[in-house]
Write a protein that holds these residues in place. Structure first.
Motif, short mmCIF file in Angstrom:
data_model
loop_
_atom_site.label_atom_id
_atom_site.label_comp_id
_atom_site.label_asym_id
_atom_site.label_seq_id
_atom_site.Cartn_x
_atom_site.Cartn_y
_atom_site.Cartn_z
N GLU A 289 75.19 66.02 83.86
CA GLU A 289 74.41 66.66 84.93
C GLU A 289 72.96 66.78 84.45
O GLU A 289 72.64 67.57 83.57
N PRO A 291 70.00 67.86 85.88
CA PRO A 291 69.14 69.05 86.04
C PRO A 291 69.28 70.04 84.90
O PRO A 291 68.27 70.55 84.37
N THR A 292 70.52 70.31 84.49
CA THR A 292 70.73 71.23 83.38
C THR A 292 70.11 70.70 82.10
O THR A 292 69.43 71.42 81.35
N LEU A 294 67.67 68.45 81.75
CA LEU A 294 66.21 68.36 81.80
C LEU A 294 65.55 69.73 81.70
O LEU A 294 64.51 69.88 81.05
N HIS A 295 66.13 70.74 82.33
CA HIS A 295 65.53 72.06 82.23
C HIS A 295 65.65 72.61 80.81
O HIS A 295 64.73 73.28 80.31
N SER A 298 63.01 70.85 78.92
CA SER A 298 61.69 71.38 79.30
C SER A 298 61.36 72.64 78.50
O SER A 298 60.23 72.80 78.00
N THR A 313 59.28 70.28 85.45
CA THR A 313 60.50 69.50 85.69
C THR A 313 60.69 69.33 87.19
O THR A 313 60.67 70.33 87.93
N CYS A 315 63.31 67.56 89.97
CA CYS A 315 64.59 66.88 90.17
C CYS A 315 64.90 66.79 91.66
O CYS A 315 64.65 67.74 92.41
N ASP A 316 65.45 65.66 92.08
CA ASP A 316 65.90 65.51 93.45
C ASP A 316 67.03 66.50 93.76
O ASP A 316 67.80 66.88 92.86
N LEU A 319 71.25 65.62 92.95
CA LEU A 319 71.07 64.54 91.98
C LEU A 319 72.44 64.06 91.48
O LEU A 319 73.31 64.86 91.15
N ARG A 355 65.36 61.27 89.78
CA ARG A 355 65.70 61.04 91.18
C ARG A 355 66.81 60.00 91.27
O ARG A 355 67.03 59.23 90.33
#
Length: 595
Positions: A289, A291-292, A294-295, A298, A313, A315-316, A319, A355
């Motif tokens: 996953e 988003p988790t 990347l955050h 970040s 950050t 994110c679509d 995603l 994305r």
């Protein structure tokens, strides 16, 4: 108009219709010769074409026989080629450039006693005429000849009809000559194109080989530099460690042990990067996953980047999960963020973005990817950018613009190898004084996303399987001794061998063995996989574990070098304690090359 004139018109019309409607070249020549014989009432007829000076046959400037009627085979052979000085009506017409008539060869003084006259006699020919075939531009194309078995002088009417036939025949012959020239041009053009293509491919291969050798030289030079430094640190630490032990200065032992282990760890990281570049690292792809991830990245980057750099950050929504090795992706993103930070000494902004991207058959080639669904990740900075002359080299191993000691030049090459091995791609875009964007394309995970795995720290303790018999097969002597001692300290009985042949002898001569631990790359004709196959044929219940330093594989039964002795012992204990594991096969991991 007389009856004879009407009959001539009908004859010429029927001949023209017959000739113009014929598409087959050989049949066309036959019909022209038949028409000439019909007009003149001759017993024999021929048609010749004039060969150009550069004709490949070597008969340039000569008449070549295209078709004949009534001539015996020996005459056809004799007049296959007619030279300019030939004693015949064809030779006369060729020399004069106009029609030639010989009403009786027996009364022609020039031919008396020659081989030509003998050939005419043997063929039964007494008279002949030859009418030139000229193009509308006046170029001589060939001849039409008719021959009679008795002395003969054709009438003016017959000669006029022959001229009309010659006009039509010349047009048709010019057309067929042009078609033949075009066909030969196409054939030679294809041949020249093929030859030129082969030359270009050979030159390209030579250039590729030259570039390959240059890259290998750069790679080995950088590798030798870095590894010599690391080996120097390891050997120096061990030497000092030996001195301190002899001096009884035990308080300083830990310091030198830590230094040696640190250098060894950095060497392992360097090897890992090399394997990533060559796409031979061990990957464990699964649903991730983004988003988790990347955050989390970040936050880490923001803490290390400093107050002058902002990290965002994007994110679509909805995603897709990516199918990738999460730890390797984190390493790649961290490397890119570090590069972005270094490119902004005066501060700036780093943007991590992700994305969904579905590529059609028309769009995929623009990204050097196969059509399908991907996750598009990007790391963008507002830094100093990359110079145009540097940009084409950024993915080359050991290529770096940083000062000596501030980078190995393997970071981007490692990311390139990781992306390729994961079934994706990486691209870089940069403008000086505007910034850089690195695009990472990774395949979408199409199945269900599994629940997070249990934290290894909270996993239940596995009981040691003391007394179990382990067959250890490792060709590196020092490594084999270290692993043997490690296993014996855990309470296992260890049989050891340096190759597959000795290992099989031990299996056949000894008692039951509980676990085979084998390197994949072994000396001789038998590798670790082949050894496992033959070993399980001898003892079907035998469990197998592979250790290797250069194989693209993953799984509980494959442990990649370098590993800690603790990890090695834990994996052995885990396999011995698990009743569900019997043996590893080639389906469990894919061998790329021997270690």
């Amino acid at each position: 108009m007389t009856t004879t004139a009407l009959a001539d018109i009908d004859l010429l019309h029927s001949i023209s219709v017959t000739l113009i409607g014929e598409q087959d070249r050989r049949a066309l020549y036959d019909k022209i010769v038949d028409a000439a014989a019909s007009i003149t009432g001759s017993q024999f007829a021929t048609m010749q074409v004039l060969c150009p000076p550069d004709h490949p046959s070597g008969h340039g400037g000569q008449l070549q026989l295209l078709c004949s009627r009534g001539l015996p085979p020996e005459a056809v052979q004799f007049w296959q080629w007619v030279r300019h000085d030939a004693l015949s009506s064809c030779g006369l017409a060729l020399r004069r450039g106009e029609r030639a008539i010989v009403s009786d060869f027996e009364r022609w003084d020039e031919i008396t006693g020659t081989e030509e006259l003998l050939c005419f006699r043997n063929a039964g020919i007494r008279a002949a005429q030859t009418t030139p075939l000229q193009s509308r531009s006046g170029q001589l194309l060939g001849m039409i000849s008719t021959h009679w078995s008795q002395p003969h002088q054709p009438s003016e009417r017959v000669l006029r009809l022959l001229d009309i036939l010659a006009r039509t025949a010349a047009d048709l012959l010019e057309r067929t000559i042009a078609e033949e020239a075009l066909r030969e041009l196409n054939e030679t053009l294809e041949q020249r194109v093929s030859q030129r293509t082969a030359e270009l491919m050979a030159a390209e291969e030579q250039l590729r080989q030259s570039q390959k050798m240059e890259a290998v030289g750069q790679l080995t030079g950088g590798l030798a530099h870095d590894f010599n430094n690391l080996l120097g640190s390891i050997s120096g630490s061990l030497e000092l460690l030996s001195h301190r032990i002899h001096q009884g200065r035990m308080g300083e032992v830990d310091k030198h042990i830590s230094a040696a282990r640190s250098a060894a760890s950095r060497a392992a990281i360097l090897t890992h990067r090399l394997l990533a570049f060559s796409r031979r690292q061990t990957l464990e792809p699964k649903a991730v996953e983004l988003p988790t991830l990347l955050h989390g990245m970040s936050e880490l980057v923001q803490r290390t980047a400093g107050p002058g750099i902002r990290v965002d950050t994007l994110c679509d929504v909805a995603l897709w999960p990516a199918f990738v090795d999460a730890s390797q992706l984190e390493n790649a993103l961290l490397n890119l963020c570090n590069n972005a930070r270094d490119a902004m000494p005066g501060g700036g902004q780093i943007t991590l973005a992700a994305r969904n991207l579905a590529l059609t058959v028309h769009e995929a080639p623009q990204h050097d990817l196969a059509p399908g669904q991907y996750l598009h990740l990007s790391v963008t900075d507002t830094g100093i950018g990359i110079a145009p002359e540097v940009l084409p080299h950024v993915f080359e191993p050991f290529y770096t613009t940083k000062p000596v000691g501030q980078g190995t030049g393997l970071g981007l090459s490692m990311i390139y190898g990781f992306a390729q091995q994961s079934g994706g791609q990486v691209k870089i875009h940069s403008k000086q004084d505007e910034g850089t964007r690195v695009d990472l394309y990774l395949p979408r995970h199409s199945g269900d996303v599994a629940e997070p795995e249990q934290d290894a720290a909270k996993a239940p303790e596995i009981e040691l399987q003391q007394g179990k018999v382990i067959l250890l097969v490792e060709d590196e002597h020092t490594m084999r001794i270290i692993l043997q001692e490690t296993l014996e300290e855990q309470g296992y009985q260890v049989l050891q061998a340096g190759d597959g042949v000795v290992a099989l002898e031990l299996l056949r001569s000894g008692g039951d063995v509980d676990l085979l631990v084998s390197d994949v790359g072994l000396p001789g004709a038998m590798d670790g996989w082949q050894l496992a196959e033959q070993a399980t044929a001898i003892q079907p219940a035998l469990k197998t574990m592979f250790i290797t330093g250069y194989v693209q594989a993953a799984g509980r039964q494959v442990l990649t070098k370098p590993f800690t002795l603790h990890a090695f012992a834990s994996r052995v204990t885990e396999l011995l304690a698990d009743p569900a594991i019997s043996q590893a096969t080639r389906a469990d991991a894919t061998v790329m090359v021997k270690s």
